[in-house]
Design a protein around this motif. Structure first.
Motif, PDB file in Angstrom:
ATOM      1  N   SER A   1       0.961  -1.114  -0.266  1.00 17.37           N
ATOM      2  CA  SER A   1       0.056   0.642  -0.066  1.00 17.37           C
ATOM      3  C   SER A   1       1.314   1.291  -0.005  1.00 17.37           C
ATOM      4  CB  SER A   1      -0.812  -0.440   1.299  1.00 17.37           C
ATOM      5  OG  SER A   1      -1.865  -1.012   0.860  1.00 17.37           O
ATOM      6  N   VAL A   2       2.239   1.575   1.059  1.00 15.23           N
ATOM      7  CA  VAL A   2       2.762   2.092   0.972  1.00 15.23           C
ATOM      8  C   VAL A   2       3.389   2.474  -0.757  1.00 15.23           C
ATOM      9  CG1 VAL A   2       4.977   3.724   1.489  1.00 15.23           C
ATOM     10  CG2 VAL A   2       3.082   2.217   3.275  1.00 15.23           C
ATOM     11  N   THR A   3       3.338   1.511  -1.062  1.00 15.47           N
ATOM     12  CA  THR A   3       4.320   1.627  -3.021  1.00 15.47           C
ATOM     13  C   THR A   3       3.223   2.077  -3.773  1.00 15.47           C
ATOM     14  OG1 THR A   3       5.379   0.024  -1.694  1.00 15.47           O
ATOM     15  CG2 THR A   3       5.469   0.598  -4.846  1.00 15.47           C
ATOM     16  N   ALA A   4       2.373   1.939  -4.040  1.00 12.00           N
ATOM     17  CA  ALA A   4       1.264   1.978  -4.557  1.00 12.00           C
ATOM     18  C   ALA A   4       0.844   3.692  -4.140  1.00 12.00           C
ATOM     19  CB  ALA A   4       0.175   0.930  -3.882  1.00 12.00           C
ATOM     20  N   SER A   5       0.460   3.832  -3.040  1.00 14.24           N
ATOM     21  CA  SER A   5       0.141   5.181  -2.870  1.00 14.24           C
ATOM     22  C   SER A   5       1.309   6.234  -3.257  1.00 14.24           C
ATOM     23  CB  SER A   5       0.211   5.258  -1.184  1.00 14.24           C
ATOM     24  OG  SER A   5      -0.690   4.647  -0.847  1.00 14.24           O
ATOM     25  N   VAL A   6       2.805   5.821  -3.121  1.00  9.53           N
ATOM     26  CA  VAL A   6       3.857   6.746  -3.055  1.00  9.53           C
ATOM     27  C   VAL A   6       3.902   7.197  -4.668  1.00  9.53           C
ATOM     28  CG1 VAL A   6       6.748   6.683  -2.519  1.00  9.53           C
ATOM     29  CG2 VAL A   6       4.734   5.997  -0.876  1.00  9.53           C
ATOM     30  N   MET A   7       3.787   5.958  -5.495  1.00 13.36           N
ATOM     31  CA  MET A   7       4.344   5.882  -6.669  1.00 13.36           C
ATOM     32  C   MET A   7       2.817   6.151  -7.089  1.00 13.36           C
ATOM     33  SD  MET A   7       4.553   2.505  -9.003  1.00 13.36           S
ATOM     34  CE  MET A   7       5.571   2.616  -8.453  1.00 13.36           C
ATOM     35  N   ALA A   8       1.393   6.215  -7.160  1.00 10.84           N
ATOM     36  CA  ALA A   8       1.290   7.380  -7.855  1.00 10.84           C
ATOM     37  C   ALA A   8       1.224   8.774  -7.465  1.00 10.84           C
ATOM     38  CB  ALA A   8      -0.577   7.301  -6.612  1.00 10.84           C
ATOM     39  N   LEU A   9       1.262   8.916  -6.402  1.00 10.80           N
ATOM     40  CA  LEU A   9       1.992  10.676  -5.769  1.00 10.80           C
ATOM     41  C   LEU A   9       3.672  10.238  -7.065  1.00 10.80           C
ATOM     42  CD1 LEU A   9       1.798  10.202  -1.658  1.00 10.80           C
ATOM     43  CD2 LEU A   9       0.511  11.837  -3.639  1.00 10.80           C
ATOM     44  N   LEU A  10       3.904   9.873  -7.499  1.00  5.81           N
ATOM     45  CA  LEU A  10       4.754  11.217  -7.867  1.00  5.81           C
ATOM     46  C   LEU A  10       5.028  10.948  -9.318  1.00  5.81           C
ATOM     47  CD1 LEU A  10       8.002   7.730  -6.379  1.00  5.81           C
ATOM     48  CD2 LEU A  10       8.190  10.058  -5.819  1.00  5.81           C
ATOM     49  N   LEU A  11       3.830   9.387  -9.508  1.00  4.32           N
ATOM     50  CA  LEU A  11       3.934   9.571 -11.429  1.00  4.32           C
ATOM     51  C   LEU A  11       3.415  10.983 -11.541  1.00  4.32           C
ATOM     52  CD1 LEU A  11       2.335   6.410 -11.813  1.00  4.32           C
ATOM     53  CD2 LEU A  11       4.281   7.122 -13.152  1.00  4.32           C
ATOM     54  N   SER A  12       2.054  11.494 -10.799  1.00  6.55           N
ATOM     55  CA  SER A  12       1.299  12.712 -10.850  1.00  6.55           C
ATOM     56  C   SER A  12       2.152  13.736 -10.670  1.00  6.55           C
ATOM     57  CB  SER A  12       0.392  12.539  -9.846  1.00  6.55           C
ATOM     58  OG  SER A  12      -0.318  13.534  -9.908  1.00  6.55           O
ATOM     59  N   LYS A  13       2.906  13.395  -9.536  1.00  8.68           N
ATOM     60  CA  LYS A  13       4.176  14.823  -9.276  1.00  8.68           C
ATOM     61  C   LYS A  13       4.873  14.897 -11.068  1.00  8.68           C
ATOM     62  CE  LYS A  13       8.061  15.405  -7.440  1.00  8.68           C
ATOM     63  NZ  LYS A  13       9.150  14.996  -6.250  1.00  8.68           N
ATOM     64  N   LEU A  14       5.060  13.883 -11.282  1.00  7.63           N
ATOM     65  CA  LEU A  14       5.959  14.064 -12.728  1.00  7.63           C
ATOM     66  C   LEU A  14       4.962  14.283 -13.947  1.00  7.63           C
ATOM     67  CD1 LEU A  14       8.558  10.461 -12.502  1.00  7.63           C
ATOM     68  CD2 LEU A  14       9.038  12.539 -13.035  1.00  7.63           C
ATOM     69  N   GLY A  15       3.486  14.773 -13.751  1.00  7.11           N
ATOM     70  CA  GLY A  15       2.934  15.264 -14.607  1.00  7.11           C
ATOM     71  C   GLY A  15       1.833  14.584 -15.475  1.00  7.11           C
ATOM     72  N   TYR A  16       1.788  12.834 -14.630  1.00  8.17           N
ATOM     73  CA  TYR A  16       0.964  11.789 -15.646  1.00  8.17           C
ATOM     74  C   TYR A  16       0.147  12.075 -15.554  1.00  8.17           C
ATOM     75  CZ  TYR A  16       5.305   9.795 -17.213  1.00  8.17           C
ATOM     76  OH  TYR A  16       6.786   9.754 -18.208  1.00  8.17           O
ATOM     77  N   ARG A  17      -1.767  11.674 -16.100  1.00  6.53           N
ATOM     78  CA  ARG A  17      -2.187  11.541 -15.501  1.00  6.53           C
ATOM     79  C   ARG A  17      -2.846  10.403 -14.062  1.00  6.53           C
ATOM     80  NH1 ARG A  17      -5.119  12.424 -20.659  1.00  6.53           N
ATOM     81  NH2 ARG A  17      -3.432  10.795 -21.436  1.00  6.53           N
ATOM     82  N   THR A  18      -3.006  10.292 -13.159  1.00  2.50           N
ATOM     83  CA  THR A  18      -2.637   9.080 -12.265  1.00  2.50           C
ATOM     84  C   THR A  18      -3.915   9.300 -12.620  1.00  2.50           C
ATOM     85  OG1 THR A  18      -0.310   9.706 -12.408  1.00  2.50           O
ATOM     86  CG2 THR A  18      -1.049   7.735 -10.969  1.00  2.50           C
ATOM     87  N   GLY A  19      -4.514   7.531 -11.601  1.00  2.00           N
ATOM     88  CA  GLY A  19      -5.108   7.412 -11.201  1.00  2.00           C
ATOM     89  C   GLY A  19      -5.089   6.247  -9.959  1.00  2.00           C
ATOM     90  N   LEU A  20      -5.842   5.774  -8.845  1.00  2.63           N
ATOM     91  CA  LEU A  20      -5.067   4.642  -7.646  1.00  2.63           C
ATOM     92  C   LEU A  20      -6.466   4.486  -7.275  1.00  2.63           C
ATOM     93  CD1 LEU A  20      -3.201   4.147  -6.091  1.00  2.63           C
ATOM     94  CD2 LEU A  20      -3.036   6.157  -4.234  1.00  2.63           C
ATOM     95  N   LEU A  21      -6.384   3.278  -7.122  1.00  2.00           N
ATOM     96  CA  LEU A  21      -7.578   2.350  -6.631  1.00  2.00           C
ATOM     97  C   LEU A  21      -7.293   0.719  -6.401  1.00  2.00           C
ATOM     98  CD1 LEU A  21     -10.591   0.556  -7.348  1.00  2.00           C
ATOM     99  CD2 LEU A  21      -9.304  -0.755  -9.324  1.00  2.00           C
ATOM    100  N   ASP A  22      -7.757   1.676  -4.262  1.00  3.27           N
ATOM    101  CA  ASP A  22      -7.679   0.097  -4.283  1.00  3.27           C
ATOM    102  C   ASP A  22      -8.408  -0.831  -3.329  1.00  3.27           C
ATOM    103  OD1 ASP A  22      -6.724  -0.840  -1.463  1.00  3.27           O
ATOM    104  OD2 ASP A  22      -6.876   1.310   0.082  1.00  3.27           O
ATOM    105  N   LEU A  23      -8.237  -1.878  -4.083  1.00  5.20           N
ATOM    106  CA  LEU A  23      -8.920  -3.000  -3.649  1.00  5.20           C
ATOM    107  C   LEU A  23      -8.301  -3.910  -2.754  1.00  5.20           C
ATOM    108  CD1 LEU A  23      -8.817  -4.374  -7.403  1.00  5.20           C
ATOM    109  CD2 LEU A  23     -10.901  -3.374  -6.400  1.00  5.20           C
TER     110      LEU A  23
ATOM    111  N   GLY B   1      -4.233  15.750  -6.182  1.00  6.31           N
ATOM    112  CA  GLY B   1      -4.053  15.571  -7.468  1.00  6.31           C
ATOM    113  C   GLY B   1      -4.357  14.068  -7.876  1.00  6.31           C
ATOM    114  N   ILE B   2      -4.647  13.493  -7.820  1.00  7.27           N
ATOM    115  CA  ILE B   2      -5.220  11.572  -8.124  1.00  7.27           C
ATOM    116  C   ILE B   2      -5.864  11.398  -7.451  1.00  7.27           C
ATOM    117  CG2 ILE B   2      -4.515   9.110  -7.484  1.00  7.27           C
ATOM    118  CD1 ILE B   2      -1.857   9.877  -6.385  1.00  7.27           C
ATOM    119  N   ARG B   3      -6.840  10.339  -9.142  1.00  5.93           N
ATOM    120  CA  ARG B   3      -8.279  10.290  -8.580  1.00  5.93           C
ATOM    121  C   ARG B   3      -8.240   8.601  -8.200  1.00  5.93           C
ATOM    122  NH1 ARG B   3      -9.289  11.384 -15.448  1.00  5.93           N
ATOM    123  NH2 ARG B   3      -8.256  13.221 -15.719  1.00  5.93           N
ATOM    124  N   PHE B   4      -9.015   9.055  -7.054  1.00  5.58           N
ATOM    125  CA  PHE B   4      -8.676   7.864  -6.271  1.00  5.58           C
ATOM    126  C   PHE B   4      -9.693   7.139  -5.418  1.00  5.58           C
ATOM    127  CE2 PHE B   4      -8.636   7.267  -1.240  1.00  5.58           C
ATOM    128  CZ  PHE B   4      -8.371   6.194  -1.570  1.00  5.58           C
TER     129      PHE B   4
END
Ligand SMILES: Nc1ncnc2c1ncn2[C@@H]1O[C@H](COP(=O)(O)OP(=O)(O)O)[C@@H](O)[C@H]1O
Ligand SMILES: Nc1ncnc2c1ncn2[C@@H]1O[C@H](COP(=O)(O)OP(=O)(O)O)[C@@H](O)[C@H]1O
Ligand SMILES: [Mg+2]
Ligand SMILES: [Mg+2]
Ligand SMILES: [Mg+2]
Ligand SMILES: [Mg+2]
Ligand code: NI
Ligand code: NI
Ligand SMILES: [Zn+2]
Ligand SMILES: [Zn+2]
Lengths: 243, 142, 243, 142
Positions: free
Chosen positions: C31-53, C84-87
């Protein structure tokens, strides 16, 4: 009608106490706690059984260094003895193969194991639970009526958030909760003690993060000499006096 | 002979139902699902033996057996097939493991159409009680 | 017939890459990996979604410090934006209530979320997975056809035993595995690198045990300044170049 | 109005089936489970709108609606009851959450007999396609 449900009570009737080691999150040390607790109980002379109900990530055999062994048949199946403990796990049937099984099948397999396993006469049956309030936890609550729960958590916010939910569910279901054990404590970090005591749950103590533990996984002698085992022995004292 | 444990379940269930309804059991209909590969003759005789030594409320029950073919349905491609088709590819050992815990089918069997282990056991898993019949009962009377 | 199944592909069609963060065991840092990865992608300017399953122990909202928010309805439901992430998470509907749900219901709820969530156009959808090869993993494989898996493990024997089983299952199912990340590495402990490379799986690197991580859970600014985030950024480099 | 997403699923399924069978869809029978609390009138009109703007293979399909009461069965005590009985005790907000994800019933509803959240939704969960009917179709012809 499912003929297995009516026989489970009888399979468990000669067991003194059933202790389910649970806790909302994975990786907090439930399986190590269940394994070492069973070893400690057995060393104290109690007749002890150990049931691994974490079908998604069975770990007890890895911790005990036990190989899958097809249980003997005798009016049911008889759990193989491992280090003096009667040990039942799905790995006896699944081996080290990946187990792609949904909850409905986990529930069915759990019922099957509970219905056919002849524990015989035991003082303690320790049950290693998977994380969450899913099929296995709901089945344990409905099928192992007298089971008591011991919850393991770390002090981390993520783990506390999950254990809080589990706790409120168990309280609602009127399940007996022996208490909460905080594992992998690091100095400087805040403790779960205050929060748990505020919720009215017995706090069973803290076990520090033990750098020697990993090296003793799979080696029971070493395991029993770890700081972890020493600390758990004290926790066990409280469990034994909490009848 | 772990089957005895399941047979005990049947008798215990019948007894429970009889007690609840205040009846004596006259008939138990048992459905035997193919997947669990239980020997019918063996199971019959085990069940009869237990019943004989049990409470008088079930002692005279007649037992009826139905056999049910095991059917599997893939959740990925929808394909439906019978355990018989898959059994050819299983070792004796695999079949024995499925005999103890039928859900082990997901470890040892794959959808013949798409290879997925994600299938439903729609029919014929194992031992099931189809129905129990009873009649009025007064304790002590024959 | 279930009308929801036919529409899921369309819901995911404008998403560049779907990356499922998985790993056999709980508590390894998925979960930490998924969350921080989404934050990093978003910071890099990628349009990012995050789905907690992970319906059994949803943790992403705790890590991001996000409150449950009922998603807006617009020809489906629109994931609320968090940093900035669609969560999207079940907590939008379950709140912090305990969720006593079996696999069959988890599967049904997963299908419902996948069928009604309008992600819109995304470069990346990061999916936080629960442990094990159960309902959610099997549904992700069957319903999110193009999803790639990134596996997280620790170097511990218990975790490696479980990730090995998951890996062999994913390979059998012909799922694309981006690689394995070893998390919470301590010095002196042995590495998962050799074993993973022997299995033919890309090893994405190691992230050390980071004592500062816990204190930044729930605080995104702090989280992005941790050693963990710095190391994950390098791993992400490999993920981005692994198309 | 998140119902549109589900309505799209119905049309997409019908289209897929029609393509697979080389047919044109004449009728779609939709079963609406009570638990999800979908407004029938609203759903009808949404579904009709989508169908009109869709591929000609489904454009003329007639739509039939069936309503199904929601039934819950407790796994602990076996008690069976209807969602209607539980709905009285739910706040509007709880009902709305169940509307979005019917499985949330396990969070907000308890067995009226024994208090357990461990029940099965045996009937009336949500939107389902009962059947799809079609007839021969030649592209381009009316
Ligand atoms: N007190 C501790 N100190 C150090 N490592 C621990 C401690 N408790 C557990 N571990 C390690 O943490 C990992 C997870 O433990 P495990 O018992 O498998 O957790 P769970 O069963 O809750 O998923 C294992 O690698 C275990 O060796
Ligand atoms: N590299 C790391 N260093 C220190 N703590 C970590 C690290 N990675 C994860 N954690 C902590 O470990 C716990 C479990 O992490 P989490 O992401 O929730 O695991 P999972 O999703 O696999 O169950 C959390 O408390 C998290 O803060
Ligand atoms: Mg465990
Ligand atoms: Mg074999
Ligand atoms: Mg997680
Ligand atoms: Mg409410
Ligand atoms: Ni046998
Ligand atoms: Ni709506
Ligand atoms: Zn298939
Ligand atoms: Zn009930």
């Amino acid at each position: 009608m499912d003929p297995r449900l009516a026989i489970i009570d009888r399979r468990l009737e000669d067991i003194g106490r059933v202790i389910a080691i649970s806790g909302g999150k994975g990786g907090v040390g439930k399986s190590v706690t269940a394994s070492v607790m069973a070893l400690l109980l057995s060393k104290l002379g109690y007749r002890t059984g150990l049931l691994d109900l974490d079908f998604y990530g069975p770990s007890v055999h890895t911790i005990l260094g036990a190989k899958p062994t097809l249980p003997e048949e005798d009016r049911g199946v008889v759990p193989p003895e491992v280090h003096g403990i009667r040990f039942m796990s799905i790995i006896h049937y699944a081996g080290e193969n990946p187990s792609p099984i949904r909850g409905v099948d986990i529930s069915n397999a759990t019922i099957e194991l509970l219905a056919v396993t002849r524990w015989g006469s035991l003082d303690f049956l320790v049950v290693d639970m998977p994380p969450g309030i899913g099929d296995t936890t709901l089945d344990a609550v409905r099928l192992m009526k007298g089971a008591e729960f011991l919850l393991v958590t770390t002090g981390s916010k993520v783990s506390l958030a999950v254990v809080r939910r589990l706790l409120s569910m168990l309280v609602e279901l009127k399940v007996r909760v022996i208490g909460v054990l905080e594992n992998m404590r690091m100095d400087g970090s805040s403790s779960a003690r205050d929060e748990m005591e505020a919720l009215g749950v017995p706090f069973l103590g803290e076990i520090e993060f033990d750098r020697g533990l990993e090296d003793s996984i799979g080696d029971v002698e070493k395991l029993m000499r770890t700081h972890f085992a020493g600390k758990l022995e004290r926790v066990l004292g409280k469990v034994l006096s909490s009848t | 002979m772990h089957e005895l444990a399941l047979a005990e379940g049947i008798v215990a269930t019948a007894l429970k139902e009889a007690e609840r309804a205040g009846l004596k059991v006259t008939k138990i209909c048992v459905r035997m699902g193919e997947l669990q590969q239980i020997d019918e003759e063996l199971f019959r005789s085990v069940l009869r033996d237990i019943i004989k030594s049990e409470d008088e409320r079930v002692r005279e029950a007649e037992i009826l057996f139905l056999k049910e073919e095991a059917v599997l349905r893939c959740r990925v491609c929808g394909h439906e097939w019978t355990f018989g088709e898959s059994k050819e590819n299983l070792s004796e050992e695999d079949v024995e493991l499925i005999h103890f815990v039928p859900e082990m089918a997901h470890i040892y069997i794959r959808c013949p159409e798409c290879g997925s282990p994600d299938f439903e056991i729609t029919k014929g898993r194992g031992i099931w009680i189809e129905y129990i019949k009873g009649e009025r009962w007064t304790p002590g009377l024959p």
